[in-house]
Design a protein around this motif. Sequence first.
Motif, mmCIF file in Angstrom:
data_model
loop_
_atom_site.group_PDB
_atom_site.id
_atom_site.type_symbol
_atom_site.label_atom_id
_atom_site.label_comp_id
_atom_site.label_asym_id
_atom_site.label_seq_id
_atom_site.Cartn_x
_atom_site.Cartn_y
_atom_site.Cartn_z
ATOM 1 N N SER A 32 0.855 -1.182 0.000
ATOM 2 C CA SER A 32 0.000 0.000 0.000
ATOM 3 C C SER A 32 0.895 1.238 0.000
ATOM 4 N N TRP A 33 0.293 2.401 -0.148
ATOM 5 C CA TRP A 33 1.086 3.633 -0.150
ATOM 6 C C TRP A 33 1.792 3.834 1.182
ATOM 7 N N GLN A 34 1.174 3.305 2.278
ATOM 8 C CA GLN A 34 1.802 3.438 3.585
ATOM 9 C C GLN A 34 3.074 2.601 3.694
ATOM 10 N N SER A 35 3.152 1.528 2.893
ATOM 11 C CA SER A 35 4.328 0.654 2.941
ATOM 12 C C SER A 35 5.606 1.395 2.581
ATOM 13 N N PHE A 36 5.465 2.442 1.777
ATOM 14 C CA PHE A 36 6.641 3.155 1.302
ATOM 15 C C PHE A 36 7.092 4.263 2.249
ATOM 16 N N ILE A 37 6.227 4.650 3.178
ATOM 17 C CA ILE A 37 6.578 5.759 4.065
ATOM 18 C C ILE A 37 6.519 5.387 5.537
ATOM 19 N N SER A 38 6.244 4.115 5.820
ATOM 20 C CA SER A 38 6.114 3.688 7.214
ATOM 21 C C SER A 38 7.184 2.667 7.557
ATOM 22 N N ASN A 39 7.613 2.661 8.833
ATOM 23 C CA ASN A 39 8.573 1.654 9.304
ATOM 24 C C ASN A 39 7.915 0.297 9.479
ATOM 25 N N ALA A 40 6.593 0.271 9.544
ATOM 26 C CA ALA A 40 5.877 -0.953 9.890
ATOM 27 C C ALA A 40 5.204 -1.566 8.674
ATOM 28 N N SER A 41 5.974 -1.808 7.610
ATOM 29 C CA SER A 41 5.398 -2.316 6.373
ATOM 30 C C SER A 41 5.315 -3.837 6.344
ATOM 31 N N HIS A 42 5.940 -4.530 7.282
ATOM 32 C CA HIS A 42 5.962 -5.985 7.282
ATOM 33 C C HIS A 42 4.873 -6.563 8.166
ATOM 34 N N GLN A 43 4.390 -7.732 7.759
ATOM 35 C CA GLN A 43 3.456 -8.493 8.581
ATOM 36 C C GLN A 43 4.244 -9.627 9.230
ATOM 37 N N TYR A 44 4.269 -9.655 10.535
ATOM 38 C CA TYR A 44 5.071 -10.659 11.233
ATOM 39 C C TYR A 44 4.262 -11.878 11.646
ATOM 40 N N LEU A 45 2.939 -11.782 11.562
ATOM 41 C CA LEU A 45 2.060 -12.898 11.901
ATOM 42 C C LEU A 45 1.055 -13.113 10.777
#
Length: 277
Positions: A32-45
């Motif tokens: 998503s667009w947030q993936s490019f500007i956020s530190n929390a772009s990964h899903q760990y679960l």
Amino acid sequence: MKYKKPMNLEASLDGRIDHCLWCSKKVETRTSWQSFISNASHQYLCFSCKSLLQPLPKNCCVRCSRPLSIGGEHVECLDCRRWREKDNMGDTLEHNLSLYVYNESAKELISRWKYRGDAILALIFRTELRRLYLQKYWDHLPIPIPISDKRMLERGFNQSELLLSFLLEPLSLVEKLSMILTRMKGKKREEIPPAASSMLLRLMDEKKQSKKTRYERMMATENPFRVNTKCSSTIKAKNIVLLDDIYTTGSTLRRAATELKSHGARSVRAITLFRGS
């Protein structure tokens, strides 16, 4: 013993976070667009494992986040009332906010994380912990609850220091924008010094809290914590938020708060991952 700088957990995965850290199944990532500007772009679960983390209900103690069976506003649990009665000067810990209920799934996760050395599981809490800190306590100095040298040798890491490492990460663009809005409301952001992890020391090795009865925890009088004398001036007149994994009776956090307040801390609150019953 000198404590090591908190490990970079994500770097230890070589950037390949495409599986659930709990069950190891492949996780479908959604860009998503947030993936490019956020530190929390990964899903760990994965979705199934994430559902095992039970958020706290709305009906909780206003002071310690303990789930309550009765309703109403400004309800305080029996433990918090007892703490105030026990301490003639009033409760040294103003407030605790937890993220999840300490259910059976949480117990298994904590066991694997703390006692079986699976440090990488700390990443599961990174996003929610940062969000809570930046929303509620960004004008507080975060200090992790220290563990004894013996526990450090057994585990190889301090779980609370790992939580602090997430707060030391640079702000993402989304977080910076949020901070600007918060600053406009009159709050000043607390800069976290690199030495935050060593401001509070644990000089005594006690029996594990999980092995103590509720009565033993609440009646403990000897304080195992000491403020690092090199950091006394940093603590004085500061609002502090303690970081720990589990809140059960609050004994550990309150003894740490007592020591910090004896060295001039203005207030002490806490963030914990799980709230026990």
